[in-house]
Scaffold this motif. Structure first.
Motif, PDB file in Angstrom:
ATOM      1  N   LYS A  74       0.556  -1.251   0.280  1.00 16.31           N
ATOM      2  CA  LYS A  74       0.123   0.155   0.081  1.00 16.31           C
ATOM      3  C   LYS A  74       0.712   1.312  -0.072  1.00 16.31           C
ATOM      4  N   GLU A  75       1.828   0.890   0.744  1.00 14.80           N
ATOM      5  CA  GLU A  75       2.995   2.299   0.917  1.00 14.80           C
ATOM      6  C   GLU A  75       3.776   2.573  -0.534  1.00 14.80           C
ATOM      7  N   SER A  78       0.848   4.033  -3.122  1.00 14.65           N
ATOM      8  CA  SER A  78       0.636   5.569  -2.639  1.00 14.65           C
ATOM      9  C   SER A  78       2.197   6.604  -2.757  1.00 14.65           C
ATOM     10  N   TYR A  79       3.346   5.600  -2.588  1.00 15.16           N
ATOM     11  CA  TYR A  79       4.496   6.542  -3.411  1.00 15.16           C
ATOM     12  C   TYR A  79       3.863   7.187  -4.773  1.00 15.16           C
ATOM     13  N   GLN A  81       2.190   7.225  -6.923  1.00 13.77           N
ATOM     14  CA  GLN A  81       0.573   8.395  -7.147  1.00 13.77           C
ATOM     15  C   GLN A  81       0.951   9.395  -6.812  1.00 13.77           C
ATOM     16  N   ARG A  82       1.610   9.412  -5.048  1.00 19.55           N
ATOM     17  CA  ARG A  82       2.056  11.017  -5.197  1.00 19.55           C
ATOM     18  C   ARG A  82       3.748  11.577  -5.238  1.00 19.55           C
ATOM     19  N   GLU A  87      -1.234   5.346 -11.139  1.00 15.73           N
ATOM     20  CA  GLU A  87      -1.891   4.057 -10.047  1.00 15.73           C
ATOM     21  C   GLU A  87      -1.511   2.849 -10.223  1.00 15.73           C
TER      22      GLU A  87
END
Length: 388
Positions: A74-75, A78-79, A81-82, A87
């Motif tokens: 998940k992290e 998230s990284y 995407q950020r 995605e």
């Protein structure tokens, strides 16, 4: 027994690593300064170590899910995407691997049947061509040239493609050249990749070590994203080489195939390392930024130094290597490195360790202190004076 009769022909065809040979040579020389190691000279930040130690103290010493801890996956998503606006789904698109090296291995083995062609850059990281050979594939090299900033040009890619081509294997920022592809550079390749339905294995282990401009990935192009397997990990950005932790990001059909191999040969990546990586992704970015600032200063210092002492040196835009041109000495890459370590006690890696196109160059790592680099440059200047 004649062991050549029982050993795999594929294994026998692979040459020992050219990097390792020069490490072994340097280890025999007292007082040697080595500029050959491809790993950060920083220690893993303590808060990452502490998270891993706490996981052990808490009894989290068992296997994780084959694809890795969900929180870590998940992290990672998230990284991406950020930072890169890409995605990914932690359940379908991610496998946590034993280093980026396992990721490359399982990607090749999931894709290649005997005789399939894999386009690979030349020069490139030493493990790519042997990995292709072990998977039963055939390497098709494309020469990257200094005058083109060591970029992959669309006309060269188109020319290398045949009816047997299945995979394009790239690495930007590049080991050994430090070359980088921009978003605009990649945009020129996208129509070719799409037309020929190539699968791209993109080794992005140095993504965080990009110094000029913004890092770009072929996975950012929606029209070919499902054709791209991203390989990355924690070794370089977080100074976690010995932790052996990487990951792959890909289309669910590709991750499912790779996970079949991963679950049989590995089961799961080291559990404590995964907990450390979670902490790194959550709270480790100030340390990453500090390392990047230091590498940029070292890069500028070493490139200036090489040009000052008479070796033309391209300014790399990523990773932590320079690839100076030593052709002015009249020596081959191997002869240059052998004489340099024997006469001046400085160890570098001949460019030919990374492919035939590396002849006339040497790879030098600047993952060392400025003082370390300064002394090495002084010794190399003394060595070069013999050729004037």
């Amino acid at each position: 027994m004649n062991y050549e009769d029982v050993l795999s022909e594929r294994v026998q065809s692979i040459q020992p690593s050219g990097i390792r040979r020069f490490f072994d040579l340097a280890s025999e020389v007292e007082g040697v300064i080595s500029l050959g190691v491809g790993e950060p000279d920083f220690s893993t930040p303590w808060h990452i170590c502490d998270a891993a130690i706490y996981s052990i103290e808490s009894g989290k010493t068992h296997y994780t899910a084959n694809q890795g801890l969900f929180e870590l996956r998940k992290e990672i998503c998230s990284y991406y995407q950020r930072r890169f606006h890409i995605e990914y789904d932690p359940n379908e698109n991610v496998i946590v691997t034993v280093g980026g090296s396992e990721g490359i291995d399982i990607a090749l083995r999931a894709l290649i049947d005997p005789g399939d062609e894999v386009i690979v850059m030349n020069p490139s990281y030493v493990a790519y061509t042997p990995g292709i050979t072990l998977s039963g594939g055939v390497s098709v090299p494309i020469e990257l040239r200094q005058e083109n900033d060591f970029k992959l040009l669309p006309q060269d890619l188109e020319k290398a493609i045949s009816e047997k081509t299945k995979v394009l294997l790239i690495n930007f920022p590049c080991n050994p050249t430090g070359g980088v592809m921009s978003y605009e550079d990649y945009a020129k390749l996208v129509p070719i990749i799409k037309k020929h339905q190539l699968i791209v294995i993109s080794d992005e282990i140095y993504a965080e070590l990009t110094y000029d401009g913004t890092f770009a990935s072929l996975a950012q192009f929606d029209e070919i994203k499902d054709q791209v397997i991203v390989i990355s990990g924690f070794s370089k950005a977080f100074a976690m080489t010995g932790w052996r932790l990487g990951y792959v990001l890909a289309n669910p059909a590709l991750t499912a195939a790779m996970n079949k191999i991963h679950q049989y040969i590995i089961m799961s990546a080291p559990t404590a390392a995964q907990y450390g990586a979670i902490e790194g992704l959550k709270n480790g970015w100030p340390h990453v930024e500090e390392m990047v600032r230091s590498y940029r200063a070292r890069r500028n210092f070493i490139v200036s130094g090489f040009n000052r002492i008479g070796l033309n040196c391209y300014m790399p835009h990523g990773a932590f290597y320079v690839f100076p041109d030593i052709r002015s000495t009249g020596l081959s890459s191997e002869a240059f490195c052998e004489l340099l370590v024997k006469e001046e006690k400085v160890a570098c890696v001949p460019g030919t360790a990374f492919g035939d196109a590396g002849e006339g160059f040497i790879r030098v790592s600047y993952a060392y202190s400025i003082e370390h680099i300064r002394e090495a440059l002084n010794r190399m200047e003394h060595f070069l004076n013999k050729f004037k």
